[in-house]
Design a protein around this motif. Structure first.
Motif, PDB file in Angstrom:
ATOM      1  N   ASP A 253       0.750  -0.988  -0.095  1.00  0.00           N
ATOM      2  CA  ASP A 253       0.497   0.038  -0.021  1.00  0.00           C
ATOM      3  C   ASP A 253       0.833   1.438   0.411  1.00  0.00           C
ATOM      4  O   ASP A 253       0.394   2.678   0.139  1.00  0.00           O
ATOM      5  CB  ASP A 253      -1.219  -0.101   1.512  1.00  0.00           C
ATOM      6  CG  ASP A 253      -2.106  -1.219   0.949  1.00  0.00           C
ATOM      7  OD1 ASP A 253      -2.339  -1.418   0.421  1.00  0.00           O
ATOM      8  OD2 ASP A 253      -1.760  -1.345   2.465  1.00  0.00           O
ATOM      9  N   LEU A 254       2.602   1.461   0.165  1.00  0.00           N
ATOM     10  CA  LEU A 254       2.738   2.285  -0.281  1.00  0.00           C
ATOM     11  C   LEU A 254       2.948   2.906  -0.993  1.00  0.00           C
ATOM     12  O   LEU A 254       3.124   2.420  -2.407  1.00  0.00           O
ATOM     13  CB  LEU A 254       3.922   2.070   0.605  1.00  0.00           C
ATOM     14  CG  LEU A 254       5.736   3.035   1.083  1.00  0.00           C
ATOM     15  CD1 LEU A 254       4.861   3.893   3.032  1.00  0.00           C
ATOM     16  CD2 LEU A 254       6.641   2.200   0.564  1.00  0.00           C
ATOM     17  N   ASP A 255       2.343   4.358  -0.800  1.00  0.00           N
ATOM     18  CA  ASP A 255       2.382   4.581  -2.002  1.00  0.00           C
ATOM     19  C   ASP A 255       3.988   5.768  -2.395  1.00  0.00           C
ATOM     20  O   ASP A 255       4.698   7.069  -1.684  1.00  0.00           O
ATOM     21  CB  ASP A 255       1.553   5.746  -2.253  1.00  0.00           C
ATOM     22  CG  ASP A 255       1.068   7.054  -3.517  1.00  0.00           C
ATOM     23  OD1 ASP A 255       1.783   6.372  -4.147  1.00  0.00           O
ATOM     24  OD2 ASP A 255       1.131   8.115  -3.239  1.00  0.00           O
ATOM     25  N   TYR A 256       4.208   4.718  -3.346  1.00  0.00           N
ATOM     26  CA  TYR A 256       6.247   6.046  -2.894  1.00  0.00           C
ATOM     27  C   TYR A 256       6.672   6.125  -5.375  1.00  0.00           C
ATOM     28  O   TYR A 256       6.115   5.979  -5.786  1.00  0.00           O
ATOM     29  CB  TYR A 256       6.954   4.850  -2.779  1.00  0.00           C
ATOM     30  CG  TYR A 256       7.384   4.070  -3.602  1.00  0.00           C
ATOM     31  CD1 TYR A 256       6.347   2.381  -3.466  1.00  0.00           C
ATOM     32  CD2 TYR A 256       8.474   3.715  -4.749  1.00  0.00           C
ATOM     33  CE1 TYR A 256       6.401   1.461  -4.880  1.00  0.00           C
ATOM     34  CE2 TYR A 256       8.916   2.228  -5.751  1.00  0.00           C
ATOM     35  CZ  TYR A 256       7.230   1.179  -5.332  1.00  0.00           C
ATOM     36  OH  TYR A 256       8.077  -0.031  -6.144  1.00  0.00           O
ATOM     37  N   GLY A 257       8.058   6.760  -4.986  1.00  0.00           N
ATOM     38  CA  GLY A 257       8.148   7.027  -7.029  1.00  0.00           C
ATOM     39  C   GLY A 257       9.545   6.861  -6.854  1.00  0.00           C
ATOM     40  O   GLY A 257       9.858   6.567  -5.547  1.00  0.00           O
ATOM     41  N   VAL A 258       9.930   6.420  -7.786  1.00  0.00           N
ATOM     42  CA  VAL A 258      11.572   6.601  -8.284  1.00  0.00           C
ATOM     43  C   VAL A 258      11.916   7.465  -8.704  1.00  0.00           C
ATOM     44  O   VAL A 258      11.097   8.145  -9.845  1.00  0.00           O
ATOM     45  CB  VAL A 258      12.345   5.334  -8.392  1.00  0.00           C
ATOM     46  CG1 VAL A 258      13.322   4.921  -8.831  1.00  0.00           C
ATOM     47  CG2 VAL A 258      11.062   3.741  -7.630  1.00  0.00           C
ATOM     48  N   ALA A 259      12.968   8.345  -8.338  1.00  0.00           N
ATOM     49  CA  ALA A 259      13.634   9.598  -9.203  1.00  0.00           C
ATOM     50  C   ALA A 259      14.885   9.338  -9.388  1.00  0.00           C
ATOM     51  O   ALA A 259      16.064   8.383  -8.480  1.00  0.00           O
ATOM     52  CB  ALA A 259      13.644  10.723  -8.136  1.00  0.00           C
ATOM     53  N   ALA A 260      15.174  10.219  -9.615  1.00  0.00           N
ATOM     54  CA  ALA A 260      17.411  10.245 -10.023  1.00  0.00           C
ATOM     55  C   ALA A 260      18.058  10.667  -8.933  1.00  0.00           C
ATOM     56  O   ALA A 260      17.493  11.280  -8.100  1.00  0.00           O
ATOM     57  CB  ALA A 260      17.543  11.383 -11.124  1.00  0.00           C
ATOM     58  N   ILE A 261      19.041  10.740  -8.852  1.00  0.00           N
ATOM     59  CA  ILE A 261      19.643  10.729  -7.694  1.00  0.00           C
ATOM     60  C   ILE A 261      19.834  12.826  -7.918  1.00  0.00           C
ATOM     61  O   ILE A 261      19.946  12.980  -8.854  1.00  0.00           O
ATOM     62  CB  ILE A 261      20.983  10.510  -7.655  1.00  0.00           C
ATOM     63  CG1 ILE A 261      20.806   8.719  -6.721  1.00  0.00           C
ATOM     64  CG2 ILE A 261      22.209  10.271  -5.858  1.00  0.00           C
ATOM     65  CD1 ILE A 261      22.135   8.218  -7.175  1.00  0.00           C
ATOM     66  N   PRO A 262      19.443  13.251  -7.077  1.00  0.00           N
ATOM     67  CA  PRO A 262      20.233  14.581  -6.752  1.00  0.00           C
ATOM     68  C   PRO A 262      21.680  15.249  -7.311  1.00  0.00           C
ATOM     69  O   PRO A 262      22.305  14.370  -7.605  1.00  0.00           O
ATOM     70  CB  PRO A 262      19.401  14.965  -5.406  1.00  0.00           C
ATOM     71  CG  PRO A 262      19.447  14.558  -5.040  1.00  0.00           C
ATOM     72  CD  PRO A 262      19.454  13.179  -5.279  1.00  0.00           C
ATOM     73  N   ALA A 263      20.954  16.311  -8.749  1.00  0.00           N
ATOM     74  CA  ALA A 263      22.706  16.652  -9.241  1.00  0.00           C
ATOM     75  C   ALA A 263      23.245  17.568  -7.999  1.00  0.00           C
ATOM     76  O   ALA A 263      22.957  18.387  -6.997  1.00  0.00           O
ATOM     77  CB  ALA A 263      22.138  17.330 -10.276  1.00  0.00           C
ATOM     78  N   GLY A 264      24.022  18.162  -8.119  1.00  0.00           N
ATOM     79  CA  GLY A 264      25.178  19.039  -6.916  1.00  0.00           C
ATOM     80  C   GLY A 264      24.924  20.432  -7.689  1.00  0.00           C
ATOM     81  O   GLY A 264      23.852  20.485  -8.404  1.00  0.00           O
ATOM     82  N   PRO A 265      25.678  21.084  -7.070  1.00  0.00           N
ATOM     83  CA  PRO A 265      25.279  22.717  -7.877  1.00  0.00           C
ATOM     84  C   PRO A 265      25.682  22.870  -9.128  1.00  0.00           C
ATOM     85  O   PRO A 265      25.448  23.818  -9.740  1.00  0.00           O
ATOM     86  CB  PRO A 265      26.206  23.781  -7.209  1.00  0.00           C
ATOM     87  CG  PRO A 265      27.155  22.490  -6.187  1.00  0.00           C
ATOM     88  CD  PRO A 265      26.722  21.483  -5.612  1.00  0.00           C
TER      89      PRO A 265
END
Lengths: 299, 406
Positions: free
Chosen positions: B271-283
């Motif tokens: 039932d977990l409502d989750y998503g998958v996204a890219a690893i955040p980018a740096g400055p």
């Protein structure tokens, strides 16, 4: 050979040697041979798969002794061993005395005290690891329920809480064996002595001090020696809970040895370290036994 | 009489050796499905190859390297074994792994997705075949993001910091960013930010890249997240599995891990409502994910290399690969498997595959395990607040440089 004559198949002077020989051969196979192998590896350059590549003299020993993690682990091993062996005696002696009394349900009480012994130490340690989990552990919820804690403690996240807990687990699993030895000792003390003391007007404390403790000494010594050997080299509790972490802060020598040998593949240094540990433990025990026998000779 | 028995025993031993179609295969236990899967493959292979007798030995990951070390030093190594590709360099340097090129033709090579075969190639020879592959991406809890009034997953680490603060404010039991600080891959969890800030594990001059601005900034970022209360408390007590458990319980807003978490969620927390996204980018827009492959290698001492190769060939056919990859929740390494609908229609996996161009693999260095341990120890000191990022990473870098020089 005629009956009645003192004589044997071997000449008199050789008899002791002949008697010792089978035991010696067995010990040599089981202990000396691996020690010799370790000795060979410890003065060699070894690749990570244990294949010997050349002779390096004492370089491996020097590398181990120069490693700051070695000294820190050595100190911690001292605290670990003294803490658990001492703790097991402090807890085990009263428990043994209570279990030696005649009371209703003593059989069940003895079984309960001995039970942890029947469970593998690794399993005990893993269960404790779950119990000490910061968010879902039984220990936190129990202590919060009792009002001892307001917030959850992540017990295994830092050495200041993890290491004392590991020592407590160590005491818990060492107590049954200690109690067994001490119970054996208590039942060897004749009741007549206590009866005589009581007739002379001795208090319970006096009986304990003057009869129980002196007569229990050999048994306490056995418990100390055997537990020291066992606890000094005890691997599962620390490995199953913290693997010596965080940042090597709960490593004792044997977990550090495992990392050196099997994670980092430095088998030469690991062999040197294990021989150093063997020598250290042997020296400690010889010293302890020497102290005991001198104490006995003085009396 | 006695010599008769001896002769019989000798004959027995000889015939035992003569039927040398015995093939010993050591496999790592990825999940409870691993053992049964390999047993099935072995039985199917035996049906096609008369006289072949495949023995599968399933070993837990934690002790795999130790077991192989013991077997090799005792002269009883298996014929084939799964190993972490990052260990391969040691096996190749010591002449333990056999090169496979003489068996491989172009058709066989083209079964693989190029990027996954590459880490097993050393000095121009292929020493292993990628049996398992994974990359890392960020899982985020949609329900918590909605509750905190955020519209989507963060794209940069500074956005991540704000989002983590907002989610942590939702309650005492909820943490914005799940930070791993214990056990295997503690160092990897740090590399995600380290790479985003432009760091390199080994610099061009062959020294450690930890003692650079990228290292200090990434470590400071994690330290700031901890002091701001944006992570779960006591991070040094949390292994990757522990953080994953918190995520499954819906108590962590974001965490970075491998695709197999999707399988676990489907099973344990559907039932977990989750998503998958890219690893955040740096400055500067840098981004990096960690690519990992495990290889299956053939030992130089293998009894019958042809049979061993036949088994590998059989193992890497589409049917076998599809079942394994699906069972374990890894990324497909075979081209044909990757094109199967079960994988192309999987939105979670698509996110991981999209990150592959940014994937970095563990550097091919002897002693990598020790370098990882030194890095993890330094990070734990930073997370605990025992040492400042610069001091901890400088010390770790000089220790690592000593290993790299050898």
């Amino acid at each position: 050979m005629r009956p009645g004559r003192t004589g044997s198949v071997v000449p008199r002077g050789l008899a002791p040697i002949a008697l010792v020989l089978p035991g010696f051969v067995l010990a040599a196979l089981i202990i000396l041979w691996p020690v010799l192998q370790l000795g060979q590896i410890s003065v060699s350059e070894v690749n990570r798969f244990g294949q010997i590549r050349g002779f390096v003299g004492l370089e491996n020993y020097a590398a181990v002794l120069a490693d700051p993690d070695f000294l820190a682990s050595l100190l911690r091993t001292g605290i670990w061993t003294v803490g658990i062996v001492g703790g097991a005696i402090v807890v085990g002696l009263p428990v043994a005395i209570i279990l030696h009394q005649d009371f209703y349900g003593r059989g069940i009480a003895r079984v309960i005290v001995m039970l942890p012994w029947a469970v593998s130490i690794t399993m005990t340690a893993i269960v404790w690891r779950w119990a000490m989990n910061g968010e879902s552990g039984m220990l936190n919820s129990g202590l919060r329920g009792l009002g001892v804690l307001d917030t959850n403690v992540t017990w295994l996240a830092q050495a200041s809480t993890a290491f004392p807990m590991q020592i407590l687990i160590g005491i818990l699993v060492t107590v049954p064996f200690t109690v067994t030895i001490l119970l054996g000792g208590l039942s060897s003390i004749s009741d007549d002595l206590y009866e005589a003391a009581r007739l002379e007007g001795a208090s319970t404390w006096q009986s304990f001090r003057r009869i129980t403790v002196p007569l229990m000494k050999p048994f306490l010594n056995i418990a100390v020696v055997l537990n020291t050997i066992y606890v000094f080299n005890s691997f599962p509790i620390i490995w199953a809970t913290t693997q010596g972490g965080p940042a090597n802060s709960t490593d004792i020598l044997v977990t550090y040895l495992y990392k050196l040998g099997f994670q980092f593949g430095r088998l030469g240094e690991a062999s040197a370290l294990s021989l150093l540990m063997f020598a250290l433990l042997l020296a400690l025990l010889v010293l302890y036994v020497a102290l005991i026998s001198r104490g006995e000779a003085d009396r | 009489m006695r010599s008769g028995v001896l002769a019989a025993a000798a004959t027995f031993a000889l015939t035992g050796a003569a039927s040398a179609q015995d093939l010993r295969v050591t496999v790592a236990e990825y999940s409870s499905a691993t053992g049964p899967y390999f047993e099935d493959v072995a039985r199917a292979f035996e049906e096609q190859h008369e006289g072949a007798n495949v023995q599968i030995e399933v070993v837990p990951w934690d002790v795999l390297l130790q077991k192989l070390t013991t077997d090799i030093s005792g002269g009883s190594a298996p014929d084939l074994s799964i190993i972490g590709t990052r260990w391969l360099v040691d096996f190749v340097n010591e002449g333990i792994a056999a090169p496979l090129d003489e068996y491989m033709d172009d058709a066989f090579r083209s079964r693989f997705i190029e990027v996954f075969l590459e880490p097993s190639i050393m000095d121009g020879s292929t020493y292993g075949l990628p049996i398992a592959a994974s990359a890392r991406a960020m899982y985020y809890n949609r329900a918590l993001f909605d509750e905190a009034g955020l519209d989507g997953p963060p794209d940069t680490w500074s956005e991540l910091m704000e989002d983590a603060d907002a989610i942590s404010a939702l309650g005492d039991d909820i943490a914005g960013f799940g930070l791993q600080g214990n056990q295997i891959e503690t160092d990897v969890y740090f590399y995600y930010a380290f790479w985003a800030y432009g760091g390199e594990l080994v610099e061009e001059d062959g020294t450690s890249g930890l003692d650079t601005e990228a290292g200090y900034q990434a470590a400071q970022l994690y330290r700031d997240l901890i002091t701001a209360g944006a992570t779960q408390p006591g991070v040094t007590g949390y292994s990757r599995e522990d953080v994953q458990n918190l995520f499954k319980q819906g108590r962590v807003g974001m965490m970075i891990t491998a695709p197999f978490l999707s399988n676990q969620i489907a099973e344990e927390a559907p039932d977990l409502d989750y998503g998958v996204a890219a690893i955040p980018a740096g400055p500067d827009g840098d981004r990096g994910t960690y690519g990992v492959t495990d290889s299956i290698i053939m030992f130089e001492g293998a009894q019958d290399k042809d049979v061993a190769w036949d088994f590998l060939d059989f193992l890497f056919q589409t049917e076998q690969r599809a079942e394994f990859t699906q069972n374990e929740g890894f990324l497909p390494v075979n081209q044909e498997v990757a094109e199967m609908p079960a994988f192309t229609d999987n939105a979670d996996l698509a996110e991981f595959t999209a990150l592959l161009p940014d994937a970095r693999f563990a550097p091919v260095i002897p002693g990598w395990e020790e370098i990882a341990a030194i890095t993890s120890n330094a990070l734990q000191r930073v997370y605990l607040g025992d040492q400042e990022p610069k001091a901890a990473l400088d010390a770790a870098a000089s220790e690592i440089n000593a290993i790299l020089e050898n």
